[in-house]
Structure formats: C-alpha cells, structure tokens
Scaffold this motif. Structure first.
Motif, PDB file in Angstrom:
ATOM      1  N   ALA A 188     -15.680   1.740 -21.358  1.00 35.06           N
ATOM      2  CA  ALA A 188     -14.973   2.737 -20.565  1.00 35.06           C
ATOM      3  C   ALA A 188     -13.559   2.295 -20.249  1.00 35.06           C
ATOM      4  N   LYS A 189     -12.791   2.046 -21.306  1.00 32.09           N
ATOM      5  CA  LYS A 189     -11.448   1.520 -21.104  1.00 32.09           C
ATOM      6  C   LYS A 189     -10.584   2.442 -20.249  1.00 32.09           C
ATOM      7  N   ASN A 190     -10.898   3.735 -20.311  1.00 37.30           N
ATOM      8  CA  ASN A 190     -10.069   4.684 -19.575  1.00 37.30           C
ATOM      9  C   ASN A 190     -10.666   5.098 -18.234  1.00 37.30           C
ATOM     10  N   LEU A 191     -11.726   4.397 -17.830  1.00 32.50           N
ATOM     11  CA  LEU A 191     -12.413   4.729 -16.581  1.00 32.50           C
ATOM     12  C   LEU A 191     -11.451   4.808 -15.398  1.00 32.50           C
ATOM     13  N   LEU A 192     -10.509   3.832 -15.364  1.00 35.24           N
ATOM     14  CA  LEU A 192      -9.615   3.775 -14.211  1.00 35.24           C
ATOM     15  C   LEU A 192      -8.587   4.891 -14.197  1.00 35.24           C
ATOM     16  N   LYS A 193      -8.453   5.564 -15.361  1.00 42.00           N
ATOM     17  CA  LYS A 193      -7.464   6.636 -15.401  1.00 42.00           C
ATOM     18  C   LYS A 193      -8.054   7.962 -14.931  1.00 42.00           C
ATOM     19  N   LEU A 194      -9.381   7.999 -14.724  1.00 43.72           N
ATOM     20  CA  LEU A 194     -10.007   9.227 -14.244  1.00 43.72           C
ATOM     21  C   LEU A 194      -9.504   9.556 -12.833  1.00 43.72           C
ATOM     22  N   ALA A 195      -9.250  10.848 -12.600  1.00 43.37           N
ATOM     23  CA  ALA A 195      -8.699  11.261 -11.306  1.00 43.37           C
ATOM     24  C   ALA A 195      -9.630  10.863 -10.158  1.00 43.37           C
ATOM     25  N   GLY A 196     -10.939  11.038 -10.349  1.00 38.99           N
ATOM     26  CA  GLY A 196     -11.896  10.725  -9.291  1.00 38.99           C
ATOM     27  C   GLY A 196     -11.869   9.254  -8.910  1.00 38.99           C
ATOM     28  N   MET A 237       0.823  -1.209   0.000  1.00 39.51           N
ATOM     29  CA  MET A 237       0.000   0.000   0.000  1.00 39.51           C
ATOM     30  C   MET A 237       0.860   1.265   0.000  1.00 39.51           C
ATOM     31  N   ARG A 238       0.421   2.270  -0.755  1.00 37.87           N
ATOM     32  CA  ARG A 238       1.112   3.551  -0.712  1.00 37.87           C
ATOM     33  C   ARG A 238       0.801   4.218   0.625  1.00 37.87           C
ATOM     34  N   LYS A 239       1.862   4.574   1.379  1.00 37.75           N
ATOM     35  CA  LYS A 239       1.600   5.076   2.730  1.00 37.75           C
ATOM     36  C   LYS A 239       1.662   6.601   2.768  1.00 37.75           C
ATOM     37  N   THR A 240       0.502   7.188   2.974  1.00 40.17           N
ATOM     38  CA  THR A 240       0.420   8.637   3.181  1.00 40.17           C
ATOM     39  C   THR A 240      -0.304   8.847   4.503  1.00 40.17           C
ATOM     40  N   ALA A 241      -0.290  10.091   4.996  1.00 47.38           N
ATOM     41  CA  ALA A 241      -0.994  10.385   6.248  1.00 47.38           C
ATOM     42  C   ALA A 241      -2.462   9.979   6.098  1.00 47.38           C
ATOM     43  N   PHE A 242      -3.029  10.275   4.922  1.00 50.01           N
ATOM     44  CA  PHE A 242      -4.434   9.978   4.638  1.00 50.01           C
ATOM     45  C   PHE A 242      -4.709   8.467   4.681  1.00 50.01           C
ATOM     46  N   SER A 243      -3.884   7.694   3.974  1.00 43.19           N
ATOM     47  CA  SER A 243      -4.159   6.252   3.907  1.00 43.19           C
ATOM     48  C   SER A 243      -3.951   5.595   5.270  1.00 43.19           C
ATOM     49  N   ILE A 244      -2.950   6.054   6.017  1.00 40.86           N
ATOM     50  CA  ILE A 244      -2.703   5.461   7.335  1.00 40.86           C
ATOM     51  C   ILE A 244      -3.841   5.791   8.308  1.00 40.86           C
ATOM     52  N   THR A 245      -4.353   7.039   8.220  1.00 46.32           N
ATOM     53  CA  THR A 245      -5.490   7.408   9.071  1.00 46.32           C
ATOM     54  C   THR A 245      -6.694   6.511   8.767  1.00 46.32           C
ATOM     55  N   ILE A 246      -7.003   6.351   7.490  1.00 45.39           N
ATOM     56  CA  ILE A 246      -8.147   5.504   7.119  1.00 45.39           C
ATOM     57  C   ILE A 246      -7.941   4.082   7.631  1.00 45.39           C
ATOM     58  N   LEU A 247      -6.716   3.575   7.449  1.00 45.86           N
ATOM     59  CA  LEU A 247      -6.428   2.206   7.876  1.00 45.86           C
ATOM     60  C   LEU A 247      -6.648   2.038   9.379  1.00 45.86           C
ATOM     61  N   LEU A 298     -10.197   4.966  -5.133  1.00 48.23           N
ATOM     62  CA  LEU A 298      -9.447   3.737  -4.852  1.00 48.23           C
ATOM     63  C   LEU A 298      -8.392   3.963  -3.777  1.00 48.23           C
ATOM     64  N   ASP A 299      -7.810   5.173  -3.767  1.00 50.72           N
ATOM     65  CA  ASP A 299      -6.829   5.496  -2.723  1.00 50.72           C
ATOM     66  C   ASP A 299      -7.467   5.454  -1.344  1.00 50.72           C
ATOM     67  N   GLY A 300      -8.768   5.749  -1.276  1.00 52.05           N
ATOM     68  CA  GLY A 300      -9.467   5.654  -0.004  1.00 52.05           C
ATOM     69  C   GLY A 300      -9.897   4.232   0.308  1.00 52.05           C
ATOM     70  N   ILE A 301     -10.247   3.480  -0.743  1.00 49.64           N
ATOM     71  CA  ILE A 301     -10.773   2.132  -0.530  1.00 49.64           C
ATOM     72  C   ILE A 301      -9.669   1.165  -0.090  1.00 49.64           C
ATOM     73  N   ARG A 302      -8.478   1.266  -0.716  1.00 51.24           N
ATOM     74  CA  ARG A 302      -7.412   0.292  -0.435  1.00 51.24           C
ATOM     75  C   ARG A 302      -7.026   0.218   1.037  1.00 51.24           C
ATOM     76  N   PRO A 303      -6.689   1.356   1.688  1.00 53.04           N
ATOM     77  CA  PRO A 303      -6.334   1.243   3.117  1.00 53.04           C
ATOM     78  C   PRO A 303      -7.482   0.722   3.966  1.00 53.04           C
ATOM     79  N   CYS A 304      -8.713   1.032   3.547  1.00 50.93           N
ATOM     80  CA  CYS A 304      -9.877   0.543   4.272  1.00 50.93           C
ATOM     81  C   CYS A 304      -9.931  -0.988   4.228  1.00 50.93           C
ATOM     82  N   ILE A 305      -9.662  -1.575   3.046  1.00 49.86           N
ATOM     83  CA  ILE A 305      -9.660  -3.037   2.903  1.00 49.86           C
ATOM     84  C   ILE A 305      -8.573  -3.653   3.782  1.00 49.86           C
ATOM     85  N   VAL A 306      -7.368  -3.043   3.739  1.00 54.69           N
ATOM     86  CA  VAL A 306      -6.262  -3.577   4.549  1.00 54.69           C
ATOM     87  C   VAL A 306      -6.636  -3.529   6.024  1.00 54.69           C
TER      88      VAL A 306
END
Lengths: 168, 189
Positions: free
Chosen positions: B97-105, A134-144, B110-118
């Motif tokens: 939507a081949k480029n869907l994953l390249k959208l900033a939103g 996982m990419r570790k930023t303040a944001f991701s660590i807080t969520i984790l 996903l950056d929020g979802i990944r740490p949540c899953i971990v």
C-alpha cells in the motif's frame, strides 16, 4: 548477499552512534543511505521520512524497516530492523543490571535529582518543537487544548489513584 | 504472568504511539505508573539514561523496563513488543500500500492525531513539572514547594537560552543533562 551484510552493518552502526532518538537518526540515515551508499534517491528518502513520521511506533524502526524492505524485501527489512535494535538492546541491558547499585551512591543520587528536572525540560521542549511544526487550524488547536486539559486533570487523578492502590 | 503483561503493554505502546520517542512518553508513563513498575523519579532517571545512550529512545525504554521487571527474557519480549507493530505496518505500506498515506481519509486522521500527540506531550511535561516542583503527588496532598528544583529549572532555561543565542543552535541534550547533574550534586549533596 554482500549487500545484505552491508545493510545490516550500516544499520548496526547507525544504532550504535545516534544519540537522541528518531530525528537525530534521520540525519545520519540521510548521510549514509543517499550520500555514502547511494542506495536510495532523495525523493524516496523524503517519502520514507513522511511514512516513518506518520505511522505509529519509533521513527528509527519505521525508517529502518522501510529502507530494508526497499533494498531486500522481507529479509532486508528484518536485517535492517534487527541491526538498528541490537546496539540499544545490549547497552541498555548491561546498564539495567548495574543501574540501581549506581544510584545507591549518594552523589550519583544527588546528580540524578538535578537530571530529573532536566529531563522534564527536554520533554517540554520536544513538545514545543512539535507544536511549532504543527499546522495550526481552529480544529487542530481545539484538539490540542482539549487533550492537554483532559490529560492534565486525569494525570493528576491517575497518580493519586495508583498511589491509593499501592498502599492498599 | 509478567512476561505476557510486558509483551502486551509494549505491543500496545508500539501500536498507538505516534511521533517517535517523546511521543511515547505519555503512554509509557501511564503504563509504568499504573502497573507499579517504576515511580515517577525512577522513570525520569531512566529517560535521562535513554537520552544519553545511543539508539532509539523507545527501544532503550522497552529494554530497560523489560529487564527490570523480567530479566533478559523480559527485556527481549518488551523490545519485541514495541518493534512489532512498526515492523508490520511499514512492511504492509512498503509491500502493498505504497499510496496508503496519500488517501484523504488517512491524512484527515493524521491531522487529528498530531495535535493530540502534542497536547499529550505538553500535558505529561506539565504534570511532571508540577509533581517535581510542588511535590504535588495527588490532588489533595499538601503543597511543598521545592526551591532547589525550581532553581535548577531556572538555571537550565537560562543556559539553554544563552546557548541558542550564542551558537545559533539548540544545546545538545547530553550537555544539558551533564550540567544538570553537576547542579544536582552541588545543591542536593
């Protein structure tokens, strides 16, 4: 038509011979699709892995659907997904018929008490592996940390809650 | 109506779980325990089976839980439920939507979802560990430390660590499961 059959059989083979879920399957898919069959390019494969990992659902299914679609549109996607599911479904269905009788044997039950500990360790190490990647930023660590604490507290409450229900 | 419940439960699991089989375990555990379909030890037994048989873990779990609750039709519906969201989402991405994953939103989400899953996986493992070692089934139940389980855990950690040092790769889960089974027979028989 031949290619469709080939696609289906390749996925059936992958479904039958991969142990340990999505990530193990990706290595096998790479060997089959790029190496042996030359169906897709390396770049396309990397794209596919990113898509499979970033979308909900089992990684193996995501990968199979994607490859199937690239090779044969909707029928290809259907055949590839079906192929990768069939071995699991058949094997597990047969096991499910006998599993309880199997566990009734005393030494098997004892073995499984050890295995339960092992499974917890496997889940824990899967979590740590994902944490490493996982990419570790303040944001991701807080969520984790927040998710971890909330789940832990509610997890213990939820078990007590459901056990109250099962008694009533 | 067990069939509808199975289908909808696994549809939900397929639609909201990220990160493959182990990413699903938190949600599967919650669904299975709250529906009273399995107890925690039963679930752990079955995860071991899913890990030791070929095929995606998620499909194995859906088929098994479906079959135990609703026979072959239940197995079919649970498996269909877990596969369907994947299939539709990937079809959409591959087709239009081949480029869907390249959208900033999408990337930001996903950056929020990944740490949540971990966090979810680690919390699930921690809860299971507490339940197994301390018999901590509810918040207010008494502690009952299980020394044999703790011994097995310690031995498994030592073995997988030694294997990592010696072979320079992680031990295969199946090998570790077999070893833990032998320990279980020795200690609990």
């Amino acid at each position: 038509m031949r290619r469709m059959l080939d696609l289906f059989l390749t996925m059936l083979k992958i479904g039958l011979f991969t142990f340990g879920g999505g990530f193990a399957m990706i290595a096998l898919l790479e060997g089959e699709l790029i190496g042996k069959k030359g169906w897709i390019t390396n770049e396309e494969f990397i794209d596919m892995v990113v898509i499979a990992e970033s979308t909900p659902g089992p990684i193996a299914i995501n990968a199979a659907t994607y490859v199937g679609y690239r090779l044969g549109k909707l029928p290809g996607a259907l055949l590839a997904t079906l192929g990768i599911c069939i071995p699991s479904f058949v094997i597990i269905y047969i096991i499910s018929l006998f599993f309880n009788a199997f566990l009734a044997i005393a030494w098997v039950a004892a073995a499984f008490r050890g295995i339960q500990i092992c499974v917890i360790l496997l889940i824990l190490s899967a979590g740590f592996k994902m944490l490493k990647k996982m990419r570790k930023t303040a944001f991701s660590i807080t969520i984790l940390v927040l998710t971890f604490l909330a789940m832990l507290v509610f997890g213990l409450f939820a078990v007590s809650f459901s056990s109250i229900f099962s008694f009533s | 109506m067990i069939y509808l419940t199975l289908f909808l439960t696994f549809l939900k699991i397929g639609a909201i779980s990220f990160g493959g089989g182990y990413g699903m375990i938190s949600i599967i555990r919650e669904s299975v325990l709250s529906n009273g379909w399995m107890t925690e030890p039963e679930l752990l037994n079955f995860i071991a089976v899913a890990e030791s048989t070929p095929g995606p873990i998620a499909i194995n779990m859906a088929t098994f839980i479906g079959s135990s609750q609703g026979g072959i039709f239940g197995a079919f519906l649970a498996t269909l439920g877990v596969v369907l969201p994947s299939f539709l989402v990937i079809w959409l991405i591959a087709a239009v939507a081949k480029n869907l994953l390249k959208l900033a939103g999408v990337q930001a989400a996903l950056d929020g979802i990944r740490p949540c899953i971990v966090g979810m996986i680690l919390a699930t493992a921690a809860t299971m560990l507490l339940t197994a070692l301390l018999g901590l089934k509810t918040v207010n139940s008494a502690f009952a430390f299980d020394g044999k389980s703790a011994l097995i855990l310690a031995l498994l950690c030592v073995v997988s660590f030694a294997f990592q040092k010696w072979k320079k790769r992680s031990i295969s889960p199946i090998l570790l499961i077999l070893f833990s089974g032998v320990l279980g027979v020795i200690l609990f028989r």
